[in-house]
Design a protein around this motif. Structure first.
Motif, PDB file in Angstrom:
ATOM      1  N   THR A   1       0.671  -1.214   0.228  1.00 44.27           N
ATOM      2  CA  THR A   1       0.449   0.098  -0.224  1.00 44.27           C
ATOM      3  C   THR A   1       0.711   1.552   0.168  1.00 44.27           C
ATOM      4  O   THR A   1       1.827   1.255   0.413  1.00 44.27           O
ATOM      5  CB  THR A   1      -0.805   0.136   1.463  1.00 44.27           C
TER       6      THR A   1
ATOM      7  N   ASN B   1      -2.617  -4.088  -0.609  1.00 44.84           N
ATOM      8  CA  ASN B   1      -2.725  -3.862  -2.216  1.00 44.84           C
ATOM      9  C   ASN B   1      -3.364  -2.412  -3.254  1.00 44.84           C
ATOM     10  O   ASN B   1      -3.740  -2.686  -3.898  1.00 44.84           O
ATOM     11  CB  ASN B   1      -2.886  -4.572  -3.407  1.00 44.84           C
ATOM     12  N   SER B   2      -3.308  -1.972  -2.237  1.00 44.40           N
ATOM     13  CA  SER B   2      -3.673  -0.018  -2.836  1.00 44.40           C
ATOM     14  C   SER B   2      -2.618   1.081  -3.118  1.00 44.40           C
ATOM     15  O   SER B   2      -2.164   1.357  -2.276  1.00 44.40           O
ATOM     16  CB  SER B   2      -5.407  -0.034  -2.225  1.00 44.40           C
TER      17      SER B   2
ATOM     18  N   SER C   1     -12.931  -3.603  -3.831  1.00 48.12           N
ATOM     19  CA  SER C   1     -11.478  -3.964  -4.195  1.00 48.12           C
ATOM     20  C   SER C   1     -11.816  -4.859  -6.378  1.00 48.12           C
ATOM     21  O   SER C   1     -12.633  -3.667  -6.842  1.00 48.12           O
ATOM     22  CB  SER C   1     -12.117  -5.464  -3.859  1.00 48.12           C
ATOM     23  N   GLU C   2     -11.014  -5.444  -6.029  1.00 48.08           N
ATOM     24  CA  GLU C   2     -10.849  -5.659  -7.982  1.00 48.08           C
ATOM     25  C   GLU C   2     -10.128  -5.367  -8.508  1.00 48.08           C
ATOM     26  O   GLU C   2     -10.818  -4.730  -9.508  1.00 48.08           O
ATOM     27  CB  GLU C   2     -12.131  -6.754  -8.078  1.00 48.08           C
ATOM     28  N   GLY C   3      -9.245  -3.941  -8.500  1.00 52.22           N
ATOM     29  CA  GLY C   3      -8.993  -2.963  -9.724  1.00 52.22           C
ATOM     30  C   GLY C   3     -10.352  -1.629  -9.533  1.00 52.22           C
ATOM     31  O   GLY C   3      -9.553  -1.248 -10.541  1.00 52.22           O
TER      32      GLY C   3
ATOM     33  N   ASP D   1      -9.301  -2.826  -1.317  1.00 53.32           N
ATOM     34  CA  ASP D   1      -8.345  -4.162  -1.652  1.00 53.32           C
ATOM     35  C   ASP D   1      -7.624  -4.113  -3.058  1.00 53.32           C
ATOM     36  O   ASP D   1      -8.775  -4.147  -3.976  1.00 53.32           O
ATOM     37  CB  ASP D   1      -8.641  -5.264  -0.922  1.00 53.32           C
ATOM     38  N   ASN D   2      -6.938  -3.743  -3.442  1.00 56.34           N
ATOM     39  CA  ASN D   2      -6.158  -3.857  -5.083  1.00 56.34           C
ATOM     40  C   ASN D   2      -7.397  -2.517  -5.742  1.00 56.34           C
ATOM     41  O   ASN D   2      -7.899  -2.502  -6.913  1.00 56.34           O
ATOM     42  CB  ASN D   2      -6.524  -5.265  -6.115  1.00 56.34           C
ATOM     43  N   CYS D   3      -6.601  -1.251  -4.540  1.00 60.68           N
ATOM     44  CA  CYS D   3      -8.083  -0.312  -5.395  1.00 60.68           C
ATOM     45  C   CYS D   3      -7.014   1.005  -5.943  1.00 60.68           C
ATOM     46  O   CYS D   3      -5.711   1.108  -5.019  1.00 60.68           O
ATOM     47  CB  CYS D   3      -8.850   0.264  -4.685  1.00 60.68           C
TER      48      CYS D   3
END
Length: 109
Positions: free
Chosen positions: A54, A70-71, A103-105, A86-88
């Protein structure tokens, strides 16, 4: 694999893999998991978890009990309490309302 030396990131190394720049306030009860970079003049409120991979840019406020991993959170973002990311990617000066999960991109402006 990202390799960094002490001259490539500004700020202070809190522990291996965790860097925090000047004038940032991290309240009691915040958990920070490496690797992570937090910019200057940020506020991270109690109960939040800043997870691995992050990056939080300058002048950002993270509300109570948030979970971010993960952002990337860009300059000046305001994230309300109990937000899960999450993952942003959160854009410059974005304002996220409380109690949401993303989440998810996802890219938020």
């Amino acid at each position: 694999i990202l390799k960094l030396n002490k001259n490539s990131i500004s700020g202070k190394r809190l522990k291996p893999g965790v860097w925090v720049d000047k004038n940032t306030v991290i309240e009691k009860g915040v958990k920070i998991i490496a690797p992570c970079v937090i910019g200057k003049n940020c506020i991270i409120k109690k109960g939040s978890i800043i997870g691995e991979y992050t990056t939080i840019a300058d002048d950002t406020v993270i509300g109570q009990n948030c979970k971010i991993k993960n952002s990337i959170v860009w300059n000046g973002a305001k994230i309300s309490r109990e937000v899960n990311l999450d993952n942003c990617v959160v854009g410059h000066y974005a304002k996220l309302p409380e109690k949401i999960s993303i989440s998810e991109g996802t890219i938020l402006k």
